[in-house]
Design a protein around this motif. Structure first.
Motif, mmCIF file in Angstrom:
data_model
loop_
_atom_site.group_PDB
_atom_site.id
_atom_site.type_symbol
_atom_site.label_atom_id
_atom_site.label_comp_id
_atom_site.label_asym_id
_atom_site.label_seq_id
_atom_site.Cartn_x
_atom_site.Cartn_y
_atom_site.Cartn_z
ATOM 1 N N GLY A 257 -9.846 -10.248 2.268
ATOM 2 C CA GLY A 257 -10.526 -10.255 3.559
ATOM 3 C C GLY A 257 -9.569 -10.352 4.735
ATOM 4 N N LEU A 258 -8.540 -11.179 4.594
ATOM 5 C CA LEU A 258 -7.628 -11.409 5.711
ATOM 6 C C LEU A 258 -6.607 -10.290 5.887
ATOM 7 N N THR A 259 -6.341 -9.511 4.825
ATOM 8 C CA THR A 259 -5.355 -8.424 4.923
ATOM 9 C C THR A 259 -6.028 -7.071 5.090
ATOM 10 N N MET A 260 -6.860 -6.689 4.115
ATOM 11 C CA MET A 260 -7.468 -5.365 4.134
ATOM 12 C C MET A 260 -8.524 -5.232 5.226
ATOM 13 N N SER A 261 -9.138 -6.344 5.627
ATOM 14 C CA SER A 261 -10.213 -6.274 6.619
ATOM 15 C C SER A 261 -9.772 -6.800 7.982
ATOM 16 N N LEU A 262 -9.538 -8.114 8.091
ATOM 17 C CA LEU A 262 -9.183 -8.695 9.382
ATOM 18 C C LEU A 262 -7.857 -8.144 9.896
ATOM 19 N N GLY A 263 -6.831 -8.151 9.058
ATOM 20 C CA GLY A 263 -5.522 -7.694 9.493
ATOM 21 C C GLY A 263 -5.507 -6.221 9.857
ATOM 22 N N GLN A 264 -5.991 -5.395 8.915
ATOM 23 C CA GLN A 264 -5.958 -3.958 9.159
ATOM 24 C C GLN A 264 -6.788 -3.572 10.379
ATOM 25 N N PHE A 265 -8.057 -3.983 10.401
ATOM 26 C CA PHE A 265 -8.943 -3.487 11.445
ATOM 27 C C PHE A 265 -8.782 -4.240 12.762
ATOM 28 N N GLY A 266 -8.393 -5.506 12.706
ATOM 29 C CA GLY A 266 -8.104 -6.198 13.946
ATOM 30 C C GLY A 266 -6.960 -5.527 14.690
ATOM 31 N N LEU A 267 -5.910 -5.167 13.943
ATOM 32 C CA LEU A 267 -4.772 -4.486 14.553
ATOM 33 C C LEU A 267 -5.119 -3.058 14.960
ATOM 34 N N ALA B 75 -1.796 -2.185 3.143
ATOM 35 C CA ALA B 75 -1.020 -2.041 1.916
ATOM 36 C C ALA B 75 -0.986 -3.344 1.120
ATOM 37 N N VAL B 76 -0.815 -4.460 1.813
ATOM 38 C CA VAL B 76 -0.821 -5.761 1.134
ATOM 39 C C VAL B 76 -2.176 -5.982 0.456
ATOM 40 N N GLY B 77 -3.259 -5.651 1.147
ATOM 41 C CA GLY B 77 -4.583 -5.775 0.555
ATOM 42 C C GLY B 77 -4.758 -4.888 -0.665
ATOM 43 N N ASN B 78 -4.224 -3.665 -0.621
ATOM 44 C CA ASN B 78 -4.288 -2.784 -1.786
ATOM 45 C C ASN B 78 -3.638 -3.413 -3.003
ATOM 46 N N VAL B 79 -2.485 -4.012 -2.794
ATOM 47 C CA VAL B 79 -1.754 -4.622 -3.906
ATOM 48 C C VAL B 79 -2.511 -5.828 -4.458
ATOM 49 N N VAL B 80 -3.127 -6.603 -3.574
ATOM 50 C CA VAL B 80 -3.920 -7.753 -4.030
ATOM 51 C C VAL B 80 -5.087 -7.294 -4.900
ATOM 52 N N VAL B 81 -5.794 -6.245 -4.463
ATOM 53 C CA VAL B 81 -6.924 -5.714 -5.240
ATOM 54 C C VAL B 81 -6.445 -5.195 -6.578
ATOM 55 N N ARG B 82 -5.340 -4.454 -6.567
ATOM 56 C CA ARG B 82 -4.808 -3.909 -7.819
ATOM 57 C C ARG B 82 -4.398 -5.025 -8.769
#
Length: 305
Positions: A65-75, A154-161
């Motif tokens: 949530g904090l990387t793939m969602s908040l981080g990506q879309f907030g930025l 990218a960090v969120g992708n790795v976490v999901v994987r």
């Protein structure tokens, strides 16, 4: 990947490519982080009452949530508000492909094949060609925010994987609960109470329609499919499909906004498509393996014994 999963990945790329135009169209008069709050409240509610929580820890859900969602879309929303054109945002954000492959190799030991490496290299070359053709009129802050958004994705992708959870919809829904509160806190800190209040007053039908698209298609449908593909296939086989996103976003900008692609953009788009095809092409079996397979099939045929 299978043909079915490849078609799903292509569909996600189309949804996300159009999404950049939809976000920019709807975020008029509404602060970026407040706009993000509406999106992820819509993703989480009421879905969490109907979708079972995935079999992963709360720490994993928070990280997604904090990387793939908040981080990506907030930025990303901040970049669009700072002057990043939607079509170019769709392009620069695809730096996440290179970031994801590199991070996956470093943290998960997923070494890309020669074909995948060449495909990513071609895709990156295509991105650079398109970027060179866009000129230098983009504010530096907007560009930096988009690159950081790509890194966060990218960090969120790795976490999901790494989590290997196959329930893409449940990950999307339950990770969304970690977004609205910190996004609202950041909105209050950056825009102030008055800015947030003005943004609420400016939230009309246009913003609502944009939010509906980002909630239903871009988030619930798009990320559910994407996360499930990441759980089933190696990162280097899934992520390069997103090279289609900037091609779609620029085509949509041309068709809907009259933004005609420059020559460099067209050439870069073709190079990116070639890179995608190289990356996702199934590897050929060695000749010896093929001969052995034929011999085995012959030895087990009726009458061969």
């Amino acid at each position: 990947m299978t043909r079915r999963d490849s078609m799903l990945a292509a569909a996600v790329a189309v949804i996300w490519g159009v999404n950049f135009l939809v976000i920019d169209w709807g975020m008029v008069g509404v602060p970026p982080l407040l706009f993000l709050v509406f999106r992820f409240v819509g993703v989480a509610l009421p879905a969490i009452f109907f979708v079972r929580r995935p079999q992963v820890s709360w720490r994993v859900l928070a990280a997604v949530g904090l990387t793939m969602s908040l981080g990506q879309f907030g930025l990303l929303y901040g970049a669009l508000a700072a002057g990043m054109p939607p079509g170019l945002a769709g392009l620069v954000l695809q730096a996440q492909i290179v970031f994801t492959v590199v991070l996956s190799a470093a943290t998960l030991g997923e070494r890309p094949s020669t074909a995948q490496f060449c495909g990513v290299a071609l895709g990156t070359l295509g991105l650079l060609v398109i970027a060179a053709g866009r000129g230098g009129n983009v504010p530096l802050l907007a560009l930096l925010l988009t690159v950081l958004a790509a890194l966060s994705w990218a960090v969120g992708n790795v976490v999901v994987r790494a989590s290997k959870v196959r329930a893409g919809l449940s990950v999307t829904v339950w990770s969304a609960v970690f977004v609205p509160v910190p996004a609202l806190a950041l909105a209050l800190a950056i825009d102030g109470v008055e800015g947030v209040t003005d943004g609420l007053a400016a939230f009309g039908w246009q913003a609502a329609a944009s939010t509906a698209y980002t909630v239903v298609l871009a988030s619930l449908v798009g990320y559910s499919i994407f996360n499930s593909l990441l759980a089933r296939w190696p990162t280097a086989a899934v992520v390069p499909w997103i090279l289609l996103v900037p091609v779609v976003s620029m085509t949509a900008a041309w068709a809907l906004l009259g933004e005609t692609p420059a020559t460099a953009e067209a050439i870069g788009g073709v190079v990116m498509l070639v890179g995608l095809l190289v990356t996702v092409r199934p590897p050929r079996r060695p000749l010896q393996e093929a001969v052995a397979a034929v011999e085995r099939s012959g030895s087990t045929a009726p009458g061969s014994r």
